[in-house]
Write a protein that holds these residues in place. Sequence first.
Motif, mmCIF file in Angstrom:
data_model
loop_
_atom_site.group_PDB
_atom_site.id
_atom_site.type_symbol
_atom_site.label_atom_id
_atom_site.label_comp_id
_atom_site.label_asym_id
_atom_site.label_seq_id
_atom_site.Cartn_x
_atom_site.Cartn_y
_atom_site.Cartn_z
ATOM 1 N N VAL A 38 -13.413 20.440 29.033
ATOM 2 C CA VAL A 38 -13.263 21.625 28.199
ATOM 3 C C VAL A 38 -13.589 21.157 26.782
ATOM 4 N N ASP A 39 -14.822 21.431 26.388
ATOM 5 C CA ASP A 39 -15.316 20.932 25.110
ATOM 6 C C ASP A 39 -16.276 21.946 24.500
ATOM 7 N N LEU A 65 -4.324 23.152 33.317
ATOM 8 C CA LEU A 65 -5.197 22.075 32.839
ATOM 9 C C LEU A 65 -5.072 20.815 33.694
ATOM 10 N N VAL A 68 -8.367 18.985 34.418
ATOM 11 C CA VAL A 68 -9.258 18.787 33.275
ATOM 12 C C VAL A 68 -9.291 17.299 32.934
ATOM 13 N N PHE A 71 -10.570 17.116 27.132
ATOM 14 C CA PHE A 71 -10.165 18.317 26.412
ATOM 15 C C PHE A 71 -10.206 17.993 24.929
ATOM 16 N N GLY A 75 -11.427 23.222 23.091
ATOM 17 C CA GLY A 75 -10.515 23.745 24.106
ATOM 18 C C GLY A 75 -9.236 24.262 23.497
ATOM 19 N N ILE A 102 -4.342 15.038 26.820
ATOM 20 C CA ILE A 102 -4.471 16.443 26.415
ATOM 21 C C ILE A 102 -3.299 16.843 25.517
#
Length: 130
Positions: A38-39, A65, A68, A71, A75, A102
């Motif tokens: 998630v970028d 998440l 993921v 991140f 995000g 995260i």
Amino acid sequence: MAEGLTSTSSGLHAPLPRPYGRVYRSRGRTVIELQGEVDIASAKPIGAHLDVVTAVRGHHVVIDLTHVAFFDCSGLALLCRARRRTAENGGRMWVVCDSPGILRVFRAGAVLDVFRTLPTLDDALAAEDW
């Protein structure tokens, strides 16, 4: 629904495009299970979908998440927008995350106390407060 949501009279929406994750309903909540990274590269397609989900009045949303791998602040911006839109529409939002990396991004962005982060999906689906 196991794979995604379709348009209905209740205002639900299309599935999250692969490879970004999947969307399903569980215990009266919409679960958005994000995957991979998630970028900045994934922010636009994920953000467009989150906008649709968070536009529904009184919608309770869980953003998972757990799957993921990466991140970043893009995000974090997506989640801040989703939280604001959900609250404006009378809904609630929970975030499932137990990743130290995260959570470090949440702390760096000074929003760890703003989001209700829970370690498991079951915790988020059972949560009543927030």
